[in-house]
Design a protein around this motif. Structure first.
Motif, mmCIF file in Angstrom:
data_model
loop_
_atom_site.group_PDB
_atom_site.id
_atom_site.type_symbol
_atom_site.label_atom_id
_atom_site.label_comp_id
_atom_site.label_asym_id
_atom_site.label_seq_id
_atom_site.Cartn_x
_atom_site.Cartn_y
_atom_site.Cartn_z
ATOM 1 N N GLN A 10 -11.010 -1.196 2.515
ATOM 2 C CA GLN A 10 -10.891 -0.008 3.365
ATOM 3 C C GLN A 10 -9.417 0.227 3.685
ATOM 4 O O GLN A 10 -8.867 -0.366 4.599
ATOM 5 C CB GLN A 10 -11.704 -0.185 4.648
ATOM 6 N N GLU A 11 -8.773 1.085 2.910
ATOM 7 C CA GLU A 11 -7.352 1.352 3.088
ATOM 8 C C GLU A 11 -7.058 1.877 4.496
ATOM 9 O O GLU A 11 -7.755 2.727 5.014
ATOM 10 C CB GLU A 11 -6.882 2.367 2.052
ATOM 11 N N GLY A 12 -6.033 1.297 5.109
ATOM 12 C CA GLY A 12 -5.636 1.717 6.449
ATOM 13 C C GLY A 12 -6.309 0.936 7.564
ATOM 14 O O GLY A 12 -5.986 1.126 8.729
ATOM 15 N N SER A 13 -7.246 0.047 7.218
ATOM 16 C CA SER A 13 -7.932 -0.737 8.242
ATOM 17 C C SER A 13 -7.059 -1.905 8.703
ATOM 18 O O SER A 13 -6.056 -2.242 8.070
ATOM 19 C CB SER A 13 -9.261 -1.278 7.699
ATOM 20 N N ILE A 14 -7.455 -2.538 9.788
ATOM 21 C CA ILE A 14 -6.730 -3.701 10.290
ATOM 22 C C ILE A 14 -6.784 -4.827 9.265
ATOM 23 O O ILE A 14 -5.783 -5.506 9.029
ATOM 24 C CB ILE A 14 -7.293 -4.150 11.652
ATOM 25 N N GLY B 219 -0.868 -8.192 1.904
ATOM 26 C CA GLY B 219 0.362 -8.817 1.435
ATOM 27 C C GLY B 219 1.567 -8.371 2.238
ATOM 28 O O GLY B 219 2.618 -9.002 2.209
ATOM 29 N N ARG B 220 1.410 -7.283 2.986
ATOM 30 C CA ARG B 220 2.540 -6.768 3.765
ATOM 31 C C ARG B 220 3.043 -7.767 4.788
ATOM 32 O O ARG B 220 4.213 -7.772 5.126
ATOM 33 C CB ARG B 220 2.151 -5.475 4.483
ATOM 34 N N TRP B 221 2.157 -8.605 5.297
ATOM 35 C CA TRP B 221 2.531 -9.569 6.342
ATOM 36 C C TRP B 221 2.275 -10.996 5.888
ATOM 37 O O TRP B 221 2.108 -11.906 6.685
ATOM 38 C CB TRP B 221 1.759 -9.277 7.635
ATOM 39 N N GLU B 222 2.240 -11.220 4.581
ATOM 40 C CA GLU B 222 1.868 -12.509 4.005
ATOM 41 C C GLU B 222 2.647 -13.674 4.614
ATOM 42 O O GLU B 222 2.097 -14.728 4.894
ATOM 43 C CB GLU B 222 2.080 -12.482 2.484
ATOM 44 N N LYS B 223 3.917 -13.504 4.837
ATOM 45 C CA LYS B 223 4.758 -14.590 5.354
ATOM 46 C C LYS B 223 4.569 -14.810 6.847
ATOM 47 O O LYS B 223 5.094 -15.762 7.400
ATOM 48 C CB LYS B 223 6.221 -14.309 5.042
#
Length: 86
Positions: free
Chosen positions: A64-68, A75-79
């Motif tokens: 679901q694109e845009g979901s939490i 992957g945007r917050w993988e680190k």
């Protein structure tokens, strides 16, 4: 009269373009610092949901694109993800 309108429009367009460029630059900086967009969607993840460990793929969590869930596991917050010591 129209010249003033067009001039004001051009100025607003330049401001918007400049702001957009700044946002895109910041987005790339954050991605380099916090994320990894080369993650495999077939990777199996174990997540703790209310004390119950569930195994699923990254692709299921980001459907679901845009979901939490998409924001957390894309992957945007993988680190920055909290991980268990296991």
């Amino acid at each position: 009269r129209w010249d003033a309108f067009i001039s004001a429009y051009d100025q607003q367009l330049q401001n918007i373009t400049s702001t957009f460029t700044e946002v895109e630059t910041e987005k790339k900086r954050c991605l380099c610092e916090y994320g990894d967009m080369n993650v495999d969607q077939d990777t199996l993840l174990e997540i703790n949901v209310g004390g119950r460990v569930i195994t699923t793929t990254r692709g299921i969590l980001t459907q679901q694109e845009g979901s939490i869930l998409d924001a957390l596991f894309s992957g945007r917050w993988e680190k920055r993800l909290k991980r268990d010591n296991s």
